[in-house]
Enzyme design. Structure first.
Site, PDB file in Angstrom:
ATOM      1  N   HIS A 110       0.641  -1.347   0.125  1.00  0.00           N
ATOM      2  CA  HIS A 110       0.075  -0.089  -0.198  1.00  0.00           C
ATOM      3  C   HIS A 110       0.848   1.403   0.217  1.00  0.00           C
ATOM      4  O   HIS A 110       0.414   2.336  -0.236  1.00  0.00           O
ATOM      5  CB  HIS A 110      -0.719   0.160   1.283  1.00  0.00           C
ATOM      6  CG  HIS A 110      -1.684  -1.128   1.565  1.00  0.00           C
ATOM      7  ND1 HIS A 110      -2.371  -1.676   0.501  1.00  0.00           N
ATOM      8  CD2 HIS A 110      -1.720  -1.699   2.646  1.00  0.00           C
ATOM      9  CE1 HIS A 110      -3.030  -2.787   1.452  1.00  0.00           C
ATOM     10  NE2 HIS A 110      -2.785  -2.801   2.656  1.00  0.00           N
ATOM     11  N   GLU A 141      -3.359   2.991   1.993  1.00  0.00           N
ATOM     12  CA  GLU A 141      -2.865   3.251   0.881  1.00  0.00           C
ATOM     13  C   GLU A 141      -3.386   4.756   0.396  1.00  0.00           C
ATOM     14  O   GLU A 141      -2.724   5.584  -0.234  1.00  0.00           O
ATOM     15  CB  GLU A 141      -3.685   2.279  -0.299  1.00  0.00           C
ATOM     16  CG  GLU A 141      -3.230   2.696  -1.798  1.00  0.00           C
ATOM     17  CD  GLU A 141      -3.978   1.898  -2.713  1.00  0.00           C
ATOM     18  OE1 GLU A 141      -4.441   0.795  -2.383  1.00  0.00           O
ATOM     19  OE2 GLU A 141      -4.429   2.518  -3.810  1.00  0.00           O
ATOM     20  N   CYS A 181      -6.612  -0.821 -10.230  1.00  0.00           N
ATOM     21  CA  CYS A 181      -5.551  -1.892 -10.727  1.00  0.00           C
ATOM     22  C   CYS A 181      -6.248  -3.042 -11.535  1.00  0.00           C
ATOM     23  O   CYS A 181      -7.489  -3.524 -11.148  1.00  0.00           O
ATOM     24  CB  CYS A 181      -5.092  -2.376  -9.527  1.00  0.00           C
ATOM     25  SG  CYS A 181      -4.340  -3.933  -9.737  1.00  0.00           S
ATOM     26  N   SER A 232      -5.007 -10.966  -1.619  1.00  0.00           N
ATOM     27  CA  SER A 232      -3.842 -11.173  -0.476  1.00  0.00           C
ATOM     28  C   SER A 232      -3.978 -12.257   0.254  1.00  0.00           C
ATOM     29  O   SER A 232      -3.200 -12.809   1.193  1.00  0.00           O
ATOM     30  CB  SER A 232      -4.012  -9.949   0.516  1.00  0.00           C
ATOM     31  OG  SER A 232      -5.053  -9.675   1.011  1.00  0.00           O
TER      32      SER A 232
HETATM   33  S1  SF4 Z   1      -1.443  -5.645  -7.994  1.00  0.00           S
HETATM   34 FE1  SF4 Z   1      -3.240  -4.164  -7.506  1.00  0.00          FE
HETATM   35  S2  SF4 Z   1      -4.254  -5.273  -5.751  1.00  0.00           S
HETATM   36 FE2  SF4 Z   1      -2.170  -5.930  -6.022  1.00  0.00          FE
HETATM   37  S3  SF4 Z   1      -1.113  -4.974  -4.388  1.00  0.00           S
HETATM   38 FE3  SF4 Z   1      -0.962  -3.788  -6.598  1.00  0.00          FE
HETATM   39  S4  SF4 Z   1      -2.438  -2.620  -6.572  1.00  0.00           S
HETATM   40 FE4  SF4 Z   1      -2.980  -3.796  -4.832  1.00  0.00          FE
END
Ligand code: SF4
Length: 277
Positions: free
Chosen positions: A73, A125, A189, A261
């Site tokens: 984050h 974050e 994302c 995660s």
């Molecule tokens: S890939 Fe996407 S969901 Fe995974 S840590 Fe990075 S921003 Fe967060």
């Protein structure tokens, strides 16, 4: 019982990379100090703690000259500076998507835009992204928080990486009516979008969906919300032991999804347990 896995599901590349960085650092240095929990999954944090991971509340809790770790984050700008001063080595696990959002926020505020960030103001974050903004800024959690009577000259709109694209589109649709100039970056994302899409594809084909992931994981929570909003019976579990036999009853086909995660070993434990049932 038929098990159908969401695809893709489980660890996103950012968390997978961070776990790899931590495992290498723990093997090399013994102890590594992370400012806050590095991954929103208590079981994985426990496993890493057995290898020497130490969680601290603030940069000043890192013993001088030791190795520190920045979670996916990211951390706020002052926290990063404090870590750099105290640590022998700072291992930066900030995900590239989060870093890109921090950079967008910085450049928008430098260009004179008032930054609007869609997200949860308490999430680390979001706090980290906001710390890179010099001028006016605003965090909102949805379109209902927009004051329709307000007027803005220039807005720069971003999103926390784990928000839903539809929520971003909804706030932009409202803001555009009250703003002279608006610049939008879709910073949701792709890993998040793909996992959310996989739930939507799964939902019509199963009798229920089990979402596995930590209680504090924002992206796991979103998967649960999407599943519930589609009218599918949904069970959120953090541990295999939380599987509810009563919930399974009468269901012939079960979908399994996991937050970004959730480690592979936890997903495997859960599917093995389901197969034995
Ligand atoms: S890939 Fe996407 S969901 Fe995974 S840590 Fe990075 S921003 Fe967060």
């Amino acid at each position: 019982m038929n098990l159908v896995m969401a695809s893709p599901t489980g660890l996103c590349f950012g968390v997978r990379r961070a776990i790899g960085q931590l495992e290498s650092a723990l093997a090399e240095y013994g102890n590594v100090y992370s400012l806050g929990s590095p991954i929103h999954n208590p079981q994985e944090v426990e496993r890493l703690s057995r290898l020497g991971l130490r969680l601290v509340e603030s940069a000043s809790d890192v013993p001088c000259g030791r190795v520190s770790f920045v979670r996916t984050h990211g951390v706020t700008k002052p926290e990063m500076e404090a870590l750099a001063k105290r640590s022998r080595v700072v291992i930066d696990g900030t995900c590239s998507h989060v870093r890109a959002t921090q950079n967008r926020a910085k450049s928008l505020s430098r260009e004179g835009y008032r930054v609007v960030l869609l997200g949860d103001s308490k999430h680390p974050e979001v706090r980290a992204i906001m710390s890179y903004i010099a001028g006016d800024s605003l965090v909102i959690s949805g379109k209902d928080e927009i004051d329709e009577g307000a007027r803005y000259e220039r807005l720069g709109v971003l999103s926390q990486t784990t928000q839903m694209e539809a929520s971003l589109a909804a706030i932009v649709a409202k803001l555009i009516l009250i703003t002279g100039e608006i610049k939008v970056y879709n910073t949701v994302c792709r890993a998040t979008i793909e996992r959310q899409k996989s739930i939507r594809l799964l939902a019509p084909n199963v009798d229920g969906i089990i979402v596995i992931g930590g209680e504090s994981s924002a992206n796991t929570r979103k998967l649960v919300e999407i599943s519930e909003s589609l009218g599918v019976s949904t069970l959120w579990v953090e541990l295999v032991g939380e599987l509810d036999r009563g919930w399974l009853e009468g269901k012939r086909s079960i979908g399994v999804a996991a937050g970004g995660s959730t480690p592979d070993w936890l997903i495997n434990d859960l599917t093995c347990k389901l197969q034995t049932l």
